[in-house]
Write an enzyme that holds these catalytic residues in place. Structure first.
Site, PDB file in Angstrom:
ATOM      1  N   LYS A 172      27.996  26.410  -7.616  1.00 27.12           N
ATOM      2  CA  LYS A 172      28.068  24.979  -7.275  1.00 27.12           C
ATOM      3  C   LYS A 172      29.232  24.324  -8.023  1.00 27.12           C
ATOM      4  CE  LYS A 172      24.684  23.937 -10.898  1.00 27.12           C
ATOM      5  NZ  LYS A 172      23.278  23.664 -11.202  1.00 27.12           N
ATOM      6  N   ARG A 201      13.061  16.049 -11.466  1.00 26.44           N
ATOM      7  CA  ARG A 201      14.277  15.794 -10.689  1.00 26.44           C
ATOM      8  C   ARG A 201      13.927  15.964  -9.219  1.00 26.44           C
ATOM      9  NH1 ARG A 201      19.752  19.160 -12.113  1.00 26.44           N
ATOM     10  NH2 ARG A 201      18.625  20.838 -11.057  1.00 26.44           N
ATOM     11  N   TYR A 216      51.771   3.804 -24.441  1.00 32.21           N
ATOM     12  CA  TYR A 216      51.162   2.513 -24.077  1.00 32.21           C
ATOM     13  C   TYR A 216      50.516   1.834 -25.283  1.00 32.21           C
ATOM     14  CZ  TYR A 216      51.560   3.732 -19.132  1.00 32.21           C
ATOM     15  OH  TYR A 216      52.030   4.055 -17.902  1.00 32.21           O
ATOM     16  N   MET A 266      47.918   8.846 -17.841  1.00 34.67           N
ATOM     17  CA  MET A 266      47.273   9.421 -16.656  1.00 34.67           C
ATOM     18  C   MET A 266      47.719  10.869 -16.426  1.00 34.67           C
ATOM     19  SD  MET A 266      47.372   8.116 -12.724  1.00 34.67           S
ATOM     20  CE  MET A 266      46.617   6.523 -12.989  1.00 34.67           C
TER      21      MET A 266
HETATM   22  C1  LIG Z   1      22.798  24.490 -12.245  1.00 35.37           C
HETATM   23  C2  LIG Z   1      21.490  25.107 -12.155  1.00 35.37           C
HETATM   24  C3  LIG Z   1      21.226  26.331 -12.816  1.00 35.37           C
HETATM   25  C4  LIG Z   1      22.185  26.996 -13.766  1.00 35.37           C
HETATM   26  O1  LIG Z   1      22.061  26.461 -15.049  1.00 35.37           O
HETATM   27  P1  LIG Z   1      22.971  26.958 -16.278  1.00 35.37           P
HETATM   28  O2  LIG Z   1      22.490  26.173 -17.434  1.00 35.37           O
HETATM   29  O3  LIG Z   1      24.378  26.624 -15.915  1.00 35.37           O
HETATM   30  O4  LIG Z   1      22.757  28.408 -16.398  1.00 35.37           O
HETATM   31  C5  LIG Z   1      20.011  26.946 -12.554  1.00 35.37           C
HETATM   32  N1  LIG Z   1      19.097  26.380 -11.733  1.00 35.37           N
HETATM   33  C6  LIG Z   1      19.296  25.200 -11.117  1.00 35.37           C
HETATM   34  C7  LIG Z   1      18.232  24.650 -10.245  1.00 35.37           C
HETATM   35  C8  LIG Z   1      20.495  24.518 -11.324  1.00 35.37           C
HETATM   36  O5  LIG Z   1      20.686  23.336 -10.722  1.00 35.37           O
END
Ligand SMILES: *Cc1c(COP(=O)(O)O)cnc(C)c1O
Length: 599
Positions: free
Chosen positions: A265, A366, A493, A542
């Site tokens: 992801k 969540r 800046y 930037m």
């Molecule tokens: C992102 C995620 C993980 C991975 O977690 P890490 O701490 O990066 O290993 C596992 N399960 C779910 C549901 C996630 O959203």
């Protein structure tokens, strides 16, 4: 019991007496090794041979060690032969880069002999996905084999063993290959690199993977730099060997039969989803995971075949999700009903089975079903042709000892909820709850599968793993200009950086738009130049920032500046930015070129 050694050698006094290593008899790419094997158990002797998909010395010797081990484990020679064909080469140095017009460039311009050409062709094949493969090849200046024989060999490989759809030859000799290639391989030839460069307009390449492989004297790096996306000199270098190493480090903590799901992801935590997914697929991981449907579709369009879980599938994308065989996380009954209804109403789905993963909320608060939701969920699922691939949950504090009691409660709740669904529906879907820190700290709860994220990307998730994981990414910029400031002058800046003595500063090609947050300004962070740390001075702009290099007199324009990597580490940068490595990794902007290195 006393330990007993088993040995191989080119002499008769070992268990595996290697008699000959030569090219394969059937003309296919690779070597044939013949030997006399004496079993260490019963002293039986046999004459045996295997084919391996390599020809270089190191790979041959590595293969012999594997061969002997498998023989001693009583694996039949035919089976060993079969499995050897599946091995992939890792010992080489080449770079994978994004090119113009959706191309991928494999830069292998360091050396050229027939052995390394074979390895590079194999590597291209493993990275190609759906893309057409193009080979840009110079004359082979190898004096130990006659020229005609070399081109005959290469033609044979291209005709029979690899999937190259086009070859571009450069040099006086390589034209010899023209008459030897089968008709379906497109070809063009140039007398020297200059004529190729003259002809390289942007329409020449599109949507393909290009292996650039030339003898040093052809200076093909000029070809690579023309094909490369020249967006910006600041790069995130990603080491593919380190990714494989980290994957295996985690696998060693697990039972051999436990499945691995790899999180890709958010562009694989900034490392580039496609390249990481391709690499993980070549390592046979069981699942890939994305957050949103588009991320999954992008992987499928690149030819990724591994099952893909989508954590937060939105209704607008259901159609794309089904068309590309992506599997949704289902976290509420409302969502499940919507998906089920979509499936029923859509004629295109007639021959497809609806396949889902159930997320349980055991304390993360969540997404996910709560215990009170289970009765209705079970009632809905009963009798329906819905395949539940897995039932999982997510730990809220797996990395910290202070939350260990909470983690254990989550596991107990998870197990109880799983049992209830499993018993009611008479099914046993894959169970998984551990993320990276969970694997490191609670391997006893690995169940059937684990979900590996940040640890793969080299961030230590427990003190024990700190030594074992390799750094996978290095963020590099370069010095654009050097200036001498007089006492009393200011930098940048708001005149943020004041100097009170004569000071040498450098302007560096990275700013907050690339991911170097403003919080690192005013000397709060330091980067690495020529092996020495140099503090920021004034505010971060930037697209640029300034650093104090008074103590590094040999620093020059064009010098590499390491923002993070071995030293400084990403942990150092993230704590300076008041955040965690996850956020730093995922906020390196797209304009920072990703370059992949395989050694
Ligand atoms: C992102 C995620 C993980 C991975 O977690 P890490 O701490 O990066 O290993 C596992 N399960 C779910 C549901 C996630 O959203």
């Amino acid at each position: 019991m006393r330990a007993q050694g088993i040995t191989w050698s080119f002499t008769e006094d070992s268990h595996l007496f290697i008699q000959k290593i030569k090219e394969r008899k059937d003309g296919k790419y690779g070597a044939n090794i013949s030997a006399i094997y004496t079993s260490s158990k019963n002293g039986n002797k046999s004459e045996i041979e295997i084919n391996i998909p390599f020809v270089d010395e190191v790979s041959c010797y590595n293969s012999i060690i594997c061969w002997l081990t498998l023989l001693e484990l009583n694996i039949p020679n035919e089976e060993i032969n079969r499995r050897m064909q599946m091995l992939e080469i890792v010992a080489m140095r080449l770079e994978l880069k994004k090119g113009i017009q959706q191309t991928t460039i494999i830069n292998d311009t360091y050396n050229l002999d027939i052995t390394s050409l074979g390895s590079s062709l194999r590597f291209m094949e493993s990275q190609a996905g759906n893309k057409n493969q193009t080979l840009i090849l110079s004359d082979i200046l190898q004096h130990d084999v006659s020229g005609n024989k070399i081109y005959k060999k290469i033609a044979q490989w291209l005709n029979d063993d690899f999937n190259v759809h086009r070859i571009i030859g450069v040099g006086k000799d390589i034209i010899k290959i023209d008459s030897l290639l089968k008709g379906s391989i497109k070809r063009s030839f140039y007398k020297d690199t200059e004529s190729l460069l003259e002809d390289l307009n942007h329409n020449l390449f599109k949507d393909e993977i290009i292996l650039v492989k030339g003898a040093r004297s052809f200076r093909f790096e000029r070809v690579v730099s023309r094909l490369e996306q020249q967006a910006h000199n600041t790069v995130l270098e990603i080491n593919l060997n380190a990714l494989i190493h980290n994957l295996n480090t985690f696998k060693r903590l697990l039972n051999p039969e436990t499945k691995t799901m790899v999180m890709v992801k958010a562009s694989a935590y900034g490392a580039g989803a496609i390249q990481v997914a391709q690499l993980m697929e070549s390592q046979s991981v069981d699942y890939l995971t994305v957050a949103y449907i588009d991320e999954g579709v992008a992987l499928r369009l690149e030819g990724i075949k591994t099952p893909i879980l989508v954590l937060n599938p939105e209704a607008a994308g259901f159609d794309a999700m089904v068309r590309h065989d992506l599997e949704p996380e289902i976290y509420s009954l409302t969502q499940l009903k919507k998906y089920y209804q979509f499936f029923q109403e859509n004629k295109n789905n007639k021959n497809k089975k609806i396949s889902i993963h159930l997320m349980l909320d055991t304390g993360m608060r969540r997404l996910g079903f709560e215990e009170k939701d289970l009765a209705a969920l079970i009632l809905f699922l009963q009798g329906k042709a819905i395949i539940i691939q897995s039932i999982f949950s997510h730990l809220a504090g797996s990395d910290a000892a202070e939350h260990d009691d909470f983690t254990k409660q989550q596991i107990i709740r998870y197990t109880r909820m799983y049992e209830r669904i499993s018993k009611a529906l008479h099914i046993q879907p894959i169970r998984h709850i551990l993320n990276s820190a969970g694997i490191a700290r609670f391997p006893e709860y690995q169940f059937d599968m684990v979900r590996l994220g940040i640890g793969l990307y080299g961030v230590a998730v427990s003190s024990e793993l700190k030594e074992k994981l390799h750094i996978i990414s290095t963020l590099k910029a370069s010095i654009s200009q050097i200036k001498e400031l007089k006492a009393g002058e200011s930098v940048g800046y708001n005149r943020g950086g004041k100097v009170f003595k004569k000071t040498r500063i450098a302007t560096v090609s990275i700013g907050y738009a690339d991911g170097l947050a403003r919080a690192t300004g005013y000397g709060k962070y330091s980067v690495m130049v020529r092996g020495q740390r140099a503090k920021t001075i004034g505010v971060i702009c930037m697209d640029m920032c300034m650093i104090d290099i008074n103590h590094i007199p040999d620093a020059r324009v064009g010098d590499e500046v390491i923002i993070y990597g071995e030293n400084p580490t990403i942990k150092e940068l993230s704590s300076c930015m008041n955040t965690i490595p996850y956020e730093v990794l995922t906020s390196i902007s797209d304009r920072v070129k990703r370059v992949y290195v395989l050694e």
